[in-house]
Design an enzyme around this catalytic site. Structure first.
Site, PDB file in Angstrom:
ATOM      1  N   ASP A   1       0.867  -1.162   0.000  1.00 44.85           N
ATOM      2  CA  ASP A   1       0.000   0.000   0.000  1.00 44.85           C
ATOM      3  C   ASP A   1       0.917   1.229   0.000  1.00 44.85           C
ATOM      4  O   ASP A   1       2.097   1.135   0.372  1.00 44.85           O
ATOM      5  CB  ASP A   1      -0.889  -0.030   1.249  1.00 44.85           C
ATOM      6  CG  ASP A   1      -1.698   1.231   1.410  1.00 44.85           C
ATOM      7  OD1 ASP A   1      -2.374   1.631   0.450  1.00 44.85           O
ATOM      8  OD2 ASP A   1      -1.642   1.839   2.506  1.00 44.85           O
TER       9      ASP A   1
ATOM     10  N   ASP B   1      -0.132   5.055   0.878  1.00 39.74           N
ATOM     11  CA  ASP B   1      -0.357   6.115   1.856  1.00 39.74           C
ATOM     12  C   ASP B   1      -0.364   5.587   3.286  1.00 39.74           C
ATOM     13  O   ASP B   1      -1.049   4.610   3.600  1.00 39.74           O
ATOM     14  CB  ASP B   1      -1.685   6.812   1.565  1.00 39.74           C
ATOM     15  CG  ASP B   1      -1.701   7.411   0.172  1.00 39.74           C
ATOM     16  OD1 ASP B   1      -0.757   8.139  -0.159  1.00 39.74           O
ATOM     17  OD2 ASP B   1      -2.643   7.126  -0.595  1.00 39.74           O
TER      18      ASP B   1
END
Length: 217
Positions: A7, A9
């Site tokens: 991922d 953020d």
């Protein structure tokens, strides 16, 4: 092909690129300042795992509607230098470099628009990325999205398509995320890691025996 899936953020970076991008656009007169409170409300719903990503994208893409892809790409490069480069976790850089040295393929999968994720992934040295696809017409953004959104289970659907296209599999794969929204992705990989997990994800990590990491700047 051995995959390391990340991922973006709040996992590789100490902050959310979508929120920071809207703030950046406001600072440079590309978006209205009164968008920020509503965006903060939507992000709070995201952190609870309750956001309709369609609502978030429809709202936050408004300032880009009618703007050229080329012009926006130049702004994004400035944004990365000013806002993203300083907030990359040192441990994230070290982990990416280690996996690269091991010969793994680095794949970033993010519930953020491709206009941000692609350039940021390249900046971080990732081999490929999956992100929310933005519609364009005549070289300009329309303010709409297309295809399956890389959000929650949508990340897994898009990943499965990517695996088929690349004749790859998830055997031996590692995955990293901070968010409860990524439980489907972390369940799909062979070895899952959480990074500064939110409370809901931390509870799930305990249940599954996932390794929990604490990355700081």
């Amino acid at each position: 092909m051995m995959l390391a899936i990340f991922d973006l953020d709040d996992t590789l970076t100490d902050g959310d690129s979508s929120s920071l991008w809207l703030q950046f656009m406001v600072e440079h007169g590309l978006a209205a300042a009164d968008m920020l409170p509503r965006e903060a409300e939507l992000m709070a719903a995201y952190r609870r795992g309750e956001l309709r990503m369609e609502d978030y994208m429809e709202f936050t893409l408004q300032p880009m509607q009618g703007r050229s892809v080329e012009d926006m790409a130049e702004w994004v490069e400035r944004f990365i230098a000013d806002k993203i480069a300083p907030i990359v976790f040192p441990a994230a850089r070290e982990t990416l470099a280690r996996y690269k040295a091991e010969g793994r393929t680095l794949l970033v999968i993010s519930a953020t628009g491709e206009h941000l994720v692609g350039p940021i992934a390249r900046f971080l040295g990732a081999d490929d990325f999956l992100a929310i696809c933005l519609e364009t017409r005549d070289g300009c953004y329309t303010g709409r999205t297309h295809s399956v959104l890389t959000y929650q289970h949508g990340k897994v659907l898009r990943l499965q398509d990517w695996l088929t296209q690349h004749c790859a599999a998830l055997a031996g794969s590692h995955g990293y995320s901070d968010s409860i929204n990524d439980v489907p992705l972390l369940q799909a990989v062979e070895q899952a890691y959480t990074v500064n997990a939110d409370p809901k994800l931390a509870a799930v990590a305990v249940q599954h025996g996932w390794t929990q990491l604490n990355w700081q700047r």
